[in-house]
Design a protein around this motif. Structure first.
Motif, PDB file in Angstrom:
ATOM      1  N   THR A  34       0.829  -1.203   0.000  1.00 47.75           N
ATOM      2  CA  THR A  34       0.000   0.000   0.000  1.00 47.75           C
ATOM      3  C   THR A  34       0.865   1.254   0.000  1.00 47.75           C
ATOM      4  OG1 THR A  34      -1.696  -1.220   1.221  1.00 47.75           O
ATOM      5  CG2 THR A  34      -1.860   1.171   1.216  1.00 47.75           C
ATOM      6  N   GLU A  35       1.996   1.206   0.766  1.00 44.90           N
ATOM      7  CA  GLU A  35       2.908   2.346   0.777  1.00 44.90           C
ATOM      8  C   GLU A  35       3.479   2.614  -0.617  1.00 44.90           C
ATOM      9  OE1 GLU A  35       3.868   4.548   2.999  1.00 44.90           O
ATOM     10  OE2 GLU A  35       2.626   3.779   4.629  1.00 44.90           O
ATOM     11  N   ILE A  36       3.717   1.549  -1.381  1.00 47.60           N
ATOM     12  CA  ILE A  36       4.298   1.717  -2.713  1.00 47.60           C
ATOM     13  C   ILE A  36       3.268   2.253  -3.703  1.00 47.60           C
ATOM     14  CG2 ILE A  36       5.354   0.479  -4.641  1.00 47.60           C
ATOM     15  CD1 ILE A  36       6.683  -1.340  -2.607  1.00 47.60           C
ATOM     16  N   GLY A  37       2.050   1.677  -3.660  1.00 55.42           N
ATOM     17  CA  GLY A  37       1.026   2.152  -4.573  1.00 55.42           C
ATOM     18  C   GLY A  37       0.073   1.052  -4.983  1.00 55.42           C
ATOM     19  N   VAL A  38      -0.965   1.434  -5.725  1.00 54.85           N
ATOM     20  CA  VAL A  38      -2.023   0.506  -6.078  1.00 54.85           C
ATOM     21  C   VAL A  38      -1.516  -0.606  -6.982  1.00 54.85           C
ATOM     22  CG1 VAL A  38      -2.750   1.910  -8.047  1.00 54.85           C
ATOM     23  CG2 VAL A  38      -4.386   0.348  -6.967  1.00 54.85           C
ATOM     24  N   GLN A  39      -0.552  -0.309  -7.821  1.00 51.68           N
ATOM     25  CA  GLN A  39      -0.061  -1.335  -8.734  1.00 51.68           C
ATOM     26  C   GLN A  39       0.610  -2.470  -7.985  1.00 51.68           C
ATOM     27  OE1 GLN A  39      -0.799  -1.271 -12.048  1.00 51.68           O
ATOM     28  NE2 GLN A  39      -0.048  -3.389 -11.943  1.00 51.68           N
ATOM     29  N   ALA A  40       1.373  -2.148  -6.953  1.00 53.31           N
ATOM     30  CA  ALA A  40       2.003  -3.192  -6.138  1.00 53.31           C
ATOM     31  C   ALA A  40       0.963  -4.045  -5.441  1.00 53.31           C
ATOM     32  CB  ALA A  40       2.943  -2.556  -5.112  1.00 53.31           C
ATOM     33  N   LEU A  41      -0.111  -3.413  -4.981  1.00 59.42           N
ATOM     34  CA  LEU A  41      -1.175  -4.141  -4.314  1.00 59.42           C
ATOM     35  C   LEU A  41      -1.883  -5.073  -5.288  1.00 59.42           C
ATOM     36  CD1 LEU A  41      -2.334  -4.317  -1.482  1.00 59.42           C
ATOM     37  CD2 LEU A  41      -3.959  -2.525  -2.085  1.00 59.42           C
ATOM     38  N   MET A  42      -2.122  -4.599  -6.481  1.00 55.95           N
ATOM     39  CA  MET A  42      -2.785  -5.435  -7.481  1.00 55.95           C
ATOM     40  C   MET A  42      -1.876  -6.569  -7.942  1.00 55.95           C
ATOM     41  SD  MET A  42      -4.857  -2.559  -9.702  1.00 55.95           S
ATOM     42  CE  MET A  42      -5.753  -3.773 -10.642  1.00 55.95           C
ATOM     43  N   ASN A  43      -0.586  -6.324  -7.956  1.00 59.12           N
ATOM     44  CA  ASN A  43       0.346  -7.386  -8.369  1.00 59.12           C
ATOM     45  C   ASN A  43       0.343  -8.545  -7.383  1.00 59.12           C
ATOM     46  OD1 ASN A  43       1.125  -6.085 -10.709  1.00 59.12           O
ATOM     47  ND2 ASN A  43       2.932  -5.119  -9.770  1.00 59.12           N
TER      48      ASN A  43
END
Length: 1005
Positions: A712-721
Motif C-alpha cells: 500500500t505504501e508503494i502504490g495501487v499497482q504493487a497491491l494489485m500485483n
C-alpha cells in the motif's frame, strides 16, 4: 608473614652527630611548595631501591640526619597501593564509598580522628585505632603494627584478629595517617641505634624496666636469652650482632608487599567448593581482577597470588570426578580456567620479569601440566589428543564440487581469536598500553564484568628503530587486531568454545571502537582491508572459504562502518564478501532453498555442530541491515545488496526483520520516502512469503498483514500485483481474509487516494481473488468470498454457486454449510439458507449417544427455519432429519419445538388482529408422525444399547432416561399402550437384572 629482623652490630653507632633538630624534618619534606633538598632527593631514591642493611654495609659511617631521612622516605607514599591491598578495586578517595570495603572504612576512621599514639621506630609503625560504639557493641581500641621496607608494607598486625586477603580497616587507617600526616608522626631511628647510645647502667635499667612492664609475657624468654648469653660457647655468642625488628629487611630478603598466602589459599578453596553459586564465581573473578591490577602496577605479588590460586584450582576435587565420569566442566568453571590461563600469558610475557622468575614459572607450568587432573583446553588445540588429527581434517570433497560450493581447506585450524591464550587480545592491549592518554593504564586482559566503560583516548607513540617511517604503537595495534579478526579459522567444537570465539571477537571489536580513526589509522585500515580481500585461503574475506570457517559478519560490520566515510566502494565490497555463510550454502544448495524447511537451518549430522548458528545468522542480518540503511538513495548499491541478501540469508524470520527495517528506513516521518528501498523491502517480504508458504509459522498472519501495508505504501499497482500472484505467495484463506479484505478497506482506499475507476478495478481484482480462493478452498473461503462480493450481484451469485457445487461434491462439511446458511438468513435470503441447510444434513450423522454433538444447535436452528417457512419445507426436511439424527433426546426436542406455533407466523398473526393464529401441526399427521415414530424407535434402540453394558452405578441415570422416553411415547395417540408394551418387553428380556427391574416397577408400575 613477617621477614626476620635484620642483624645490627652491638658496638657504637655508625652515626656520631647530634639528634636532628625539630625543625629539620619539616623543612626537609618540601612542604609549603618549597623545593626539596638534595638530601631528601637522595634519601628518596635510596629508600626506594636499597635495603637499609645495604646502606650500612656500603658506608662505614652514616650520619644520623641521613639515616632519619632514609627511614622517613621508606614508608609507602601513595595511597593507590594501600587501596589495592584493601579493596577489590582501586577506588579513588573522592568516589562513592562502600563502608564494607576496608579501604573506605579505614578512611572514615581516619577522618573521624580515630587514630592516635602513632609512633615510627625505624622501619616499624605502630598506633591505636578506636572503633566507635555501635548499638550492638561498645567502643573498642585496637593496637596496630606495620613493618615496611623500600616503600612497601612487608607485614601487618592488628589486635582485631581479622583474617582476610585484604588489610583490615585499622591497618588502612594507620597507613593513611602516616601518608597524609607524615610530619605529625613521631619518628625515631631503629631501636638498635638508640641502644647503642646507652651505657651499661642505662642498658640494664632499660632491660629491667621492659621486663617489669611485660613480665608475664617476656620473662621466660628473657631468662632463656640471658642463660644463652652467659654461656660462652652458645650459638647466640657465635653470631655477630643481634636482630632488630625495626631495622628493616636484610639484603637477601624479598622486597614485596605483605600478602597473606594462607588466607588466599583458604578463600579460593572455599569459593571453589561453592562453585555452583553465582556469588562464588563473581568473587573469584574479583580476585582475578586483583591479580590484573597487581600486574598492571608491576607488583611481584601478582604472579605470587596467581601461583597460589592455580594450586588451589588444581586441587579442586571436581576435576578428578569429571575425569572419572568423562564429563565436561560446567561453563562457569571453564570461564574461570580460561581467565587463569589468560593471566598466566600476561605473567610470562611480562618484559620486566627476571630470568630466574621466568624459569620458576616455566618449571611450575610444566609440573602442573603433567598432572592427570589438569584440564585440556576445549577445542582440540593440542594435537596430542588421540584422533585429533583425523577429526580435524575437513571432509573429502571433489575439487569441482569444492569450487562449486565455495569451499576450501584451512591451512591453520588453530584460530588466533578465541584461542584459550588469547594471543591477539594480549598483543593488541600491550601495544595500546603506552598510547593511552589517561593515567589508569590498560588491563592486559578484558574485564568482562566492567560496566560503564568510558571512551578511551589514545595518541600515536613512535616505535623506536622501526623500519617504516611514522610507524606507531597505535597503528601497529590496529594492524594486529585487523589481521587476527580477519584470519580464516575453523569453528571449534563445543558450545562453550564456539561461544568464546564470539565473545573474543566482540571484545576485540569493542577495543577497536575505542580508537578514534585519524588519517594515519584510516590508511592502515584501508591497506589491511585490501589485503583481506586479496588474502586467499588465509583470509576470511578471500574468494573461497571453507564451509566450517568462522563467518566474518561481526568484523565486517565494523569495517563497513569505519570505511564507509573514507572509501565507500571498498566498504561495500568487503561487506558483500562477508555476507556468506558457507555452512548453509553447502547444506542447502541454491536451487533447493525454497524446497527445504527454511526454519531448520541446522543439519543434524555435521561436524562440528554449530551451536551458535542462530547468533551468527543474526549478525549476518545486522550486517545486511547496515548496508541497506547506508545505501538508501543509491539504487545501484541497493540492488546489489538485495541480490546478496537473497543469495545468502536463509532464515525467513530474519528476512522478515530485514524487510521491516528497510521499510521503516525508507519511510521516515519527516522526509519523503525512498521508492527504491521500499520496493526492495517489498521484494524481501515476497521472498519470505514464498519461503514460508508450505511451512506455516505462527507469524504468518503478521507477515501477510505487513506485506499488504508495505504494498500500500508503494502504490495501487504493487497491491494489485500481489493479488494477481496470490497463489504463489498466500494460502487461499490468507488471500481472502487478509489480502483481499485489507486491500479494499476504506482506510486502504483512502491511503491510496484513488480515482473511482481505479477503486472499481482494485475491488474487482479483490473479488476475483476471493472467488478463486473459494473454488480452491471452499470450506474456509466461501463465507469470506460471499461477504466480499455482497455489493456485486454477479460476483455474489458466482460465490453462491461455488458453495452449492462444493456441497454437492462433498467439498464442504456440514459445519461450514450451516455457517453459510445462517449468513444467508442474516442477509434476508431464508430460502437459500434453507437450501444450504438441507445440503448440510446430507453430510451429517449424529449417533444415538451423541447428545452433545457440535451440530446440535445447527440442527435445531435448521428445524426452526423450516418450521417458519411452511409445511412444504417442513415436510421436505423431516426425512433428512430422520436419516441424519439417531439421537432420541434430540428428536424429542425437535418434536416439542414443532408442536408450538411457528415463530415467524406467530409474530405475523400477532400483528393482524383479525386473523386467528394458525394451529400447530398435528403429531398424528404427516410429516410429524414420521418424526414421532423415529423418535420412539430411537428410544427403543438406545434403551437396548444402554442395557447391554449397564452397571449398577448407572441405574438411576437409566431410570431418568426412561422417564424422558415415556414423555415422547405419550405424544402418540396410543403412546400409553406402546410404552406399557415396551416396559413388559424390557422386564421379560432383562429379567436377570433383578435390582434394575425392581427400580423400573417402583417407578412405572
Amino acid at each position: 608473614m613477617e621477614h626476620p629482623a635484620a642483624k645490627r652490630r652491638c658496638g657504637p653507632p655508625g652515626g656520631g652527630g647530634r639528634p636532628e633538630g625539630p625543625g629539620l624534618g619539616a623543612a626537609a619534606e618540601g612542604g609549603g611548595g618549597r623545593a626539596e633538598t638534595l638530601l631528601d632527593l637522595s634519601a628518596k631514591r635510596v629508600a626506594e631501591t636499597w635495603a637499609f642493611e645495604q646502606v650500612e654495609e656500603r658506608f662505614s659511617r652514616v650520619p644520623e640526619p641521613v639515616q632519619k631521612r632514609i627511614v622517613f622516605w621508606s614508608f609507602p607514599r601513595s595511597e593507590r597501593e594501600i587501596c589495592m591491598y584493601s579493596s577489590l578495586g582501586c577506588h579513588p578517595p573522592e568516589g562513592e564509598r562502600d563502608s564494607r570495603v576496608p579501604f573506605n572504612r579505614g578512611l572514615q576512621l581516619l577522618q573521624s580522628g580515630a587514630v592516635d599514639r602513632v609512633l615510627q621506630v625505624g622501619f616499624h609503625l605502630s598506633g591505636n585505632v578506636t572503633e566507635p560504639a555501635s548499638p550492638s557493641e561498645p567502643e573498642r581500641s585496637f593496637h596496630v603494627s606495620i613493618s615496611f621496607d623500600r616503600c612497601k608494607i612487608t607485614s601487618v598486625s592488628c589486635a582485631c584478629g581479622s583474617r582476610d586477603i585484604f588489610y583490615c580497616a585499622h591497618v588502612v587507617a594507620l597507613s593513611l595517617c602516616r601518608i597524609r600526616n607524615a610530619r605529625q608522626v613521631e619518628l625515631r631511628l631503629p631501636i638498635s641505634e638508640t641502644l647503642s647510645q646507652m651505657n651499661r647502667d642505662q642498658l640494664q635499667k632499660f632491660v629491667q624496666y621492659l621486663i617489669s612492664a611485660h613480665h608475664t609475657e617476656v620473662l621466660p624468654t628473657a631468662q632463656r636469652l640471658a642463660d644463652e648469653i652467659l654461656l660462652l660457647g652458645s650459638e647466640i655468642n657465635r653470631v655477630h650482632g643481634a636482630p632488630d625488628p625495626t631495622a628493616g629487611a636484610g639484603i637477601e630478603d624479598a622486597n614485596c608487599w605483605h600478602l597473606d598466602e594462607e588466607q588466599i589459599q583458604e578463600q579460593v578453596r572455599q569459593l571453589l567448593s561453592n562453585g555452583g553459586y553465582y556469588g562464588a564465581s563473581k568473587q573469584l573473578q574479583s580476585m582475578f581482577n586483583k591479580v590484573r591490577e597487581m600486574l598492571r602496577m608491576r607488583d611481584s605479588n601478582g604472579a605470587r597470588m596467581l601461583i597460589l590460586m592455580t594450586e588451589q584450582f588444581l586441587e579442586d576435587p571436581r576435576l578428578a570426578l569429571w575425569r572419572q565420569q568423562g564429563a565436561g566442566m560446567t561453563d562457569k568453571c571453564r570461564q574461570l580456567w580460561d581467565e587463569l590461563g589468560a593471566l598466566w600469558v600476561c605473567v610470562v610475557l611480562n618484559p620486566h620479569c627476571k630470568p630466574e622468575e621466568r624459569a620458576l614459572w616455566l618449571a611450575l607450568l610444566k609440573k602442573w601440566n603433567k598432572l592427570d587432573v589438569c584440564p585440556l583446553e576445549e577445542g582440540n588445540y593440542s594435537f596430542d589428543v588421540p584422533g585429533a588429527t583425523v577429526a580435524l581434517q575437513p571432509p573429502s570433497v571433489p575439487s569441482a564440487e569444492i569450487l562449486h560450493k565455495g569451499s576450501t581447506s584451512i591451512t591453520n585450524l588453530e584460530g588466533w581469536v578465541g584461542h584459550p591464550l588469547d594471543p591477539i587480545g594480549c598483543l593488541c592491549r600491550t601495544l595500546l598500553e603506552p598510547c593511552r592518554t589517561d593515567h589508569e593504564g590498560l588491563s592486559l586482559c578484558p574485564d568482562v564484568a566492567a560496566e560503564g566503560k568510558k571512551k578511551v583516548l589514545y595518541q600515536h607513540v613512535p616505535i623506536p628503530c622501526s623500519p617504516g617511517a611514522g610507524t606507531s604503537y597505535l597503528a601497529l595495534a590496529l594492524e594486529v587486531a585487523l589481521g587476527g579478526l580477519g584470519q580464516q579459522r575453523a569453528l571449534p567444537e563445543g558450545l562453550y568454545a564456539q561461544d568464546k570465539v564470539v565473545r573474543s571477537e566482540e571484545q576485540l571489536i569493542a577495543l577497536l571502537d575505542e580508537m578514534e580513526l585519524d588519517e594515519r589509522l584510516v590508511q592502515v585500515l584501508r591497506k589491511q582491508a585490501a589485503l583481506l580481500l586479496a588474502g586467499g585461503p588465509f583470509s576470511g574475506f578471500g574468494e573461497v572459504v571453507f564451509r566450517e570457517s568462522v563467518p566474518m559478519h561481526t568484523f565486517a560490520r565494523y569495517l563497513f562502518a569505519a570505511l564507509l566515510p573514507h572509501d565507500a566502494d571498498l566498504a561495500y565490497r568487503l561487506a558483500l564478501r562477508a555476507m556468506r555463510l558457507p555452512v548453509l550454502e553447502t547444506v542447502m544448495p541454491a536451487g533447493d532453498i525454497l524446497h527445504q524447511n527454511p526454519l531448520d537451518s541446522m543439519m543434524a549430522n555435521r561436524f562440528p555442530r554449530w551451536f551458535i548458528l542462530g547468533h551468527l545468522e543474526t549478525r549476518q542480518c545486522e550486517l545486511a541491515s547496515a548496508m541497506l540503511t547506508a545505501a538508501k538513495g543509491d539504487p545501484k548499491w541497493l540492488h546489489t545488496v538485495l541480490g546478496s541478501i537473497q543469495q545468502n540469508i536463509h532464515s525467513p524470520a530474519l528476512l522478515f526483520k530485514l524487510a521491516q527495517d528497510a521499510c521503516k528506513t525508507a519511510t521516515p516521518a519527516s522526509a519523503p520516502s525512498d521508492p527504491t528501498l521500499l520496493s526492495i523491502s517489498l521484494e524481501l517480504g515476497l521472498q519470505v512469503m514464498r519461503m514460508t508458504l508450505n511451512t506455516m509459522t505462527w507469524r504468518r498472519r503478521e507477515m501477510v498483514r505487513w506485506l499488504v501495508s508495505c504494498a500500500t505504501e508503494i502504490g495501487v499497482q504493487a497491491l494489485m500485483n500481489i493479488m494477481q500472484n496470490w497463489y504463489s505467495l498466500f494460502t487461499p484463506i490468507e488471500a481472502t481474509t487478509i489480502v483481499a479484505v485489507t486491500g479494499t478497506t476504506p482506510a486502504t482506499l483512502l491511503r491510496l487516494n484513488l480515482a473511482f475507476g481505479q477503486r472499481d478495478e482494485l475491488c474487482a481484482r479483490a473479488r476475483a481473488v476471493a472467488l478463486q480462493c473459494a473454488m480452491k478452498d471452499p470450506q474456509n473461503c466461501s463465507l469470506p468470498a460471499l461477504t466480499l462480493c455482497e455489493k456485486d450481484h454477479a460476483a455474489f451469485e458466482a460465490a453462491y454457486k461455488i458453495v452449492l457445487d462444493s456441497a454437492a461434491t462433498a467439498g464442504m462439511g456440514h459445519s461450514h454449510l450451516f455457517t453459510v446458511a445462517r449468513y444467508m438468513e442474516h442477509r434476508g435470503l431464508p430460502l437459500r439458507a434453507y437450501k444450504l441447510a438441507t445440503l448440510a444434513f446430507s453430510h451429517l450423522s449424529i449417533a444415538f449417544n451423541q447428545d452433545t454433538h457440535p451440530a446440535v444447535n445447527d440442527v435445531l436452528w435448521a428445524c426452526s427455519l423450516s418450521h417458519s417457512l411452511g409445511k412444504s419445507q417442513l415436510s421436505a426436511i423431516v426425512p433428512l432429519i430422520i436419516q441424519s439424527v439417531q439421537c432420541a433426546p434430540m428428536l424429542s426436542d425437535i418434536l416439542r419445538r414443532w408442536s408450538l406455533p411457528p415463530p415467524g407466523l406467530a409474530a405475523l398473526s400477532g400483528r393482524r388482529h383479525a386473523a386467528k393464529p394458525p394451529a400447530a401441526p398435528g403429531l398424528d399427521k404427516a410429516p410429524l408422525c414420521q418424526l414421532l415414530e423415529a423418535a420412539i424407535a430411537a428410544y427403543v434402540s438406545t434403551t437396548h444399547s444402554r442395557l447391554t453394558h449397564i452397571s449398577p452405578r448407572h441405574y438411576s441415570e437409566f431410570i431418568e432416561f426412561l422417564c424422558k422416553a415415556r414423555e415422547t411415547f405419550l405424544l402418540a395417540p396410543d403412546g400409553h399402550l406402546q410404552f406399557g408394551q415396551f416396559l413388559d418387553n424390557l422386564k421379560q428380556t432383562y429379567k436377570g437384572k433383578k435390582k434394575l427391574m425392581l427400580l423400573v416397577r417402583e417407578r412405572f408400575g
